[in-house]
Design a protein around this motif. Structure first.
Motif, PDB file in Angstrom:
ATOM      1  N   HIS A 313       1.578 -11.834  11.177  1.00  0.00           N
ATOM      2  CA  HIS A 313       2.063 -11.147   9.982  1.00  0.00           C
ATOM      3  C   HIS A 313       3.538 -10.817  10.186  1.00  0.00           C
ATOM      4  O   HIS A 313       3.947 -10.453  11.280  1.00  0.00           O
ATOM      5  N   HIS A 315       6.156  -8.402   9.533  1.00  0.00           N
ATOM      6  CA  HIS A 315       6.247  -7.005   9.112  1.00  0.00           C
ATOM      7  C   HIS A 315       7.588  -6.719   8.439  1.00  0.00           C
ATOM      8  O   HIS A 315       8.640  -6.848   9.052  1.00  0.00           O
ATOM      9  N   TRP A 353       9.899  -7.626  12.374  1.00  0.00           N
ATOM     10  CA  TRP A 353       9.098  -8.015  13.524  1.00  0.00           C
ATOM     11  C   TRP A 353       7.831  -8.691  13.060  1.00  0.00           C
ATOM     12  O   TRP A 353       7.522  -8.697  11.865  1.00  0.00           O
ATOM     13  N   HIS A 355       3.581  -9.624  14.124  1.00  0.00           N
ATOM     14  CA  HIS A 355       2.461  -9.264  15.001  1.00  0.00           C
ATOM     15  C   HIS A 355       1.174  -9.844  14.459  1.00  0.00           C
ATOM     16  O   HIS A 355       1.091 -10.211  13.284  1.00  0.00           O
ATOM     17  N   HIS A 357      -2.396  -9.922  12.860  1.00  0.00           N
ATOM     18  CA  HIS A 357      -3.106  -9.052  11.927  1.00  0.00           C
ATOM     19  C   HIS A 357      -4.587  -9.389  11.922  1.00  0.00           C
ATOM     20  O   HIS A 357      -5.279  -9.269  10.914  1.00  0.00           O
ATOM     21  N   HIS A 584       2.571   1.594   5.277  1.00  0.00           N
ATOM     22  CA  HIS A 584       3.235   0.282   5.221  1.00  0.00           C
ATOM     23  C   HIS A 584       2.548  -0.652   4.236  1.00  0.00           C
ATOM     24  O   HIS A 584       1.475  -1.172   4.522  1.00  0.00           O
ATOM     25  N   HIS A 586       2.398  -4.273   2.507  1.00  0.00           N
ATOM     26  CA  HIS A 586       2.896  -5.623   2.772  1.00  0.00           C
ATOM     27  C   HIS A 586       3.600  -6.183   1.531  1.00  0.00           C
ATOM     28  O   HIS A 586       3.271  -5.810   0.409  1.00  0.00           O
ATOM     29  N   MET A 631      -2.166  -6.233   1.880  1.00  0.00           N
ATOM     30  CA  MET A 631      -2.655  -5.139   2.702  1.00  0.00           C
ATOM     31  C   MET A 631      -1.675  -3.971   2.621  1.00  0.00           C
ATOM     32  O   MET A 631      -0.475  -4.165   2.497  1.00  0.00           O
ATOM     33  N   HIS A 633      -1.442  -0.048   4.535  1.00  0.00           N
ATOM     34  CA  HIS A 633      -2.178   0.768   5.520  1.00  0.00           C
ATOM     35  C   HIS A 633      -1.259   1.648   6.332  1.00  0.00           C
ATOM     36  O   HIS A 633      -0.040   1.517   6.285  1.00  0.00           O
ATOM     37  N   HIS A 635       0.448   2.548   9.694  1.00  0.00           N
ATOM     38  CA  HIS A 635       0.806   1.711  10.842  1.00  0.00           C
ATOM     39  C   HIS A 635       0.544   2.385  12.177  1.00  0.00           C
ATOM     40  O   HIS A 635       0.884   1.856  13.234  1.00  0.00           O
TER      41      HIS A 635
HETATM   42 CU1  C2O Z   1       2.959  -4.339  10.603  1.00  0.00          CU
HETATM   43 CU2  C2O Z   1      -0.178  -4.644   8.114  1.00  0.00          CU
HETATM   44  O1  C2O Z   1       1.341  -4.485   9.368  1.00  0.00           O
END
Ligand code: C2O
Ligand code: CU
Length: 668
Positions: A313, A315, A353, A355, A357, A584, A586, A631, A633, A635
């Motif tokens: 994902h 970010h 960044w 990461h 998911h 956060h 998306h 999404m 949520h 973090h």
């Molecule tokens: Cu950095 Cu749904 O996330």
């Protein structure tokens, strides 16, 4: 303030419960009292409890100014119940316990009207503690019925039990009461029963939340934010699948920057300790990806993990939905041996960044993350441009800055222009400090601030998922960047500078200068959402735990925020709990409209991670310009995996993917 008053209120609720419980227990012994003063003890305990209730009312009034969300449970449920109990005691029981001062028979002291109201108050006192720990906003009608019903039931049971004794005492007035141990047993049994009833209510209401083996994110409950409900949502017509909301095809002429990320397990040494990490390309953090604005970024993910799936994902990068990398929402998790290619145009300049998911709360913590920096085409970059993710490893809390623990030194010539890009890849906030130089905080969450003035020794707290870019020209003396958790970077030669102690943190809402924005607090909003974040004792997926709630619900029961393409949306983020929640969404940036009712005085703030502190209320504006299912949520990924997760969903977008064990997708 709100949090402090809230804590005091919980304390007052405990004191109240203790006093009324004691009053109820002593009241139960009145028939066996040798001396008349026992009745006075009941009175004193009870009225002290009323003092605690008065304190609760005052504290609730004090918090009410921060918003209805913070006090609703008390105003509509708990305080009325407790006030009713006071009235019952004052009008029903008090005349009788006053009468006990005059000579009386044991039977007079056993009358149910004398004892039962006090014992109901005991129960209602305990219920106040239960509500303080177990209820959130909004209180549901069911909660009210259950608590009020339980109170009536307890009252009836107490009445019946005391009425039976009262009748018995009529014919055996001379017989001594049961032995003390037996009485103690009975009273503690009664009190325990009350606690068990309350716990039962709590567990019963919490066990409702279990994660389905398979859930369709496009088919859950919806909140349309007071705006029009699109006709035919979820229906036929021109529904588009997230699968089709892809990035640019490779042949459109732009420079394509290709990267490969391979997820694999590897034992790495961090701060002298061996850590069983999950890595991209064998390294932690994963490769630092760099591109220029306008490039097409193409990343091929391979999964070489032994068992678990993985995704990537981006970010803070508002990529097309199919490239967003959320398992079960925008793709299936890549199984071991599998691959997936992400492609998106690097339109946003700045620090981001990436990461995993899939199983994010575990995989990100263990190392499946890296940085993404997009440089402007025309501007000259800083002479020294460092991207520094801050990460905490395992229980022992070794912290890395970049790839290093402890203090790292780096020679830098005076006059060098420096840009430090801090990235918090953790679930907790960090409080970094930069000392030895005046610097500017030039960007937050990848977006440049307007008119950032030089400052010294102070920074805002860096929330989980957030980024800060710091810029300065290297002086002749050393400069220290310190995470405050044992990792630091010393630039230049000589002893580390010591900054001014106790400098206040920099308030983002008062930094920089105002600038025009395409919309703002005065705009007309198509939809208006309120999200109240809290935690309470409950059960998640069948296991008792602290659950993290959104409007009282946990994922997947939190309604998705429904929007139409083009909508301007206002979201009010309320933190009713005691921990901060870095929220956060998306695919979209949030423009901050206000915090605790105050508009930003400084630069406009475009953020992808807003850290809503305990007791805070933030309002943000979001433009619905990137169709898909997104999404949204906290973090702090442990909060997300304990319920604090939901979606922003465009009308007429569907997803063929499913979340849950059966589908092998666990975005949290
Ligand atoms: Cu950095 Cu749904 O996330
Ligand atoms: Cu949180």
């Amino acid at each position: 303030m709100v949090v402090g008053l809230g804590m005091l209120d919980i304390f007052a609720a405990l004191v109240l419960a203790g006093l009324w419980l004691a009053a109820g227990l002593v009241a139960g012994t009145l028939p066996y009292a040798e001396r008349a003063s026992r009745g006075r003890i009941v009175a004193v305990l009870f009225w002290l409890g009323v003092g605690a209730l008065a304190a609760r009312i005052a504290l609730t009034a004090g918090v009410a100014g921060a918003g209805w969300w913070f006090v609703q449970d008390r105003v509509v449920l708990v305080l009325p119940l407790q006030i009713a109990a006071v009235a019952a005691v004052a009008f029903v029981a008090r005349p009788r316990w006053r009468a006990l001062r005059r000579p009386h028979t044991r039977r007079d002291a056993a009358h149910p009207a004398l004892i039962a109201p006090v014992q109901v108050a005991s129960f209602v006192g305990l219920a106040g503690v239960y509500a303080a720990l177990g209820l959130t906003y909004p209180v549901r009608v069911g909660d009210g019925f259950v608590l009020a019903g339980a109170t009536v039931l307890v009252g009836a049971l107490c009445w019946i039990r005391h009425a039976m004794r009262w009748r018995r005492l009529a014919d055996t007035a001379a017989r001594p009461g049961p032995a003390l141990p037996l009485r103690l047993l009975r009273t503690t049994g009664g009190a325990l029963l009350a606690v068990v009833v309350l716990c039962g209510i709590g567990v019963g209401s919490a066990l409702g939340t279990s994660l389905p083996a398979s859930a369709d994110m496009a088919g859950g409950p919806m909140d349309w934010g007071g705006g029009p409900v699109p006709a035919g949502h979820h229906g036929a017509g021109h529904a588009v699948s997230v699968r089709d909301l892809t990035g640019p095809r490779p042949d459109d002429g732009a420079t394509v920057r290709r990267f490969t990320l391979t997820a694999r397990e590897r034992t790495v040494t961090i701060g002298g300790r061996r850590v069983a990490a999950l890595t991209f390309n064998g390294q932690v953090p994963g490769p630092a990806l760099r591109a220029y604005q306008g490039d097409v970024v193409e990343v091929t993910l391979h999964n070489a993990l032994p068992h678990d799936g993985v995704t990537v994902h981006w970010h803070g990068y508002d990529v097309p939905n199919a490239e967003d990398g959320v398992a079960g929402v925008t793709q299936d998790a890549v199984r071991p041996g599998g691959s997936f290619t992400y492609r998106f145009r690097a339109d946003q300049v700045g620090t981001y960044w990436y990461h995993s998911h899939e199983l994010a709360s575990e995989e990100v913590a263990r190392g499946l993350f890296g940085t993404l920096v997009v440089l402007p085409r025309r501007e000259r970059p800083a002479d020294l441009d460092l991207t520094l993710p801050v990460h905490q490893w395992g229980e022992r809390r070794a912290v890395t800055l970049g790839a290093d623990t402890g203090r790292t030194r780096r020679a830098v010539d005076p006059g060098t222009t420096v840009r430090l890009r801090l990235v918090n890849t953790d679930s907790e906030s960090h409080r970094p400090r930069l000392t030895g130089v005046a610097y500017r905080l030039v960007a937050v969450d990848g977006t440049d601030l307007h008119g950032p003035a030089p400052t010294r020794d102070r920074l805002p707290t860096l929330p989980a998922g957030g980024r800060y870019d710091l810029a300065f020209t290297m002086p002749a003396t050393p400069v220290l960047l310190d995470t405050g958790d044992g990792a630091s970077l010393l630039l230049g030669d000589g002893p580390a500078p010591t900054g001014q102690r106790g400098t206040p943190t920099l308030d983002l809402l008062r930094y920089g200068t105002p600038a025009r924005t395409p919309y703002g607090a005065g705009s007309r909003f198509d939809r208006d959402f309120t999200q109240v974040f809290d935690s309470r004792i409950g059960a998640y997926d069948g296991k008792p735990t602290v659950v993290y709630t959104v409007n009282g619900r946990t994922y997947p029961d939190v309604p998705a925020l429904g929007v139409r393409y083009g909508d301007l949306v206002r979201i009010t983020l309320v933190n009713r709990g005691t921990e901060s929640h870095p929220i956060h969404p998306h695919g979209h940036h949030m423009l901050v409209l206000s915090r605790n009712g105050a508009a930003p005085q400084g630069s406009p703030l475009w953020m992808d991670t807003v850290d809503v502190g305990p007791g805070e209320v933030w309002q943000v504006a979001v433009k619905a310009d990137n169709p898909g299912i997104w999404m949204d949520h906290c973090h702090n990924l442990h909060h997300a995996s304990a319920g604090m997760m939901f979606h922003l969903m465009y009308a007429d977008v569907t997803s063929p993917y499913r979340v849950g064990d059966a589908a092998g997708n666990h975005p949290e």
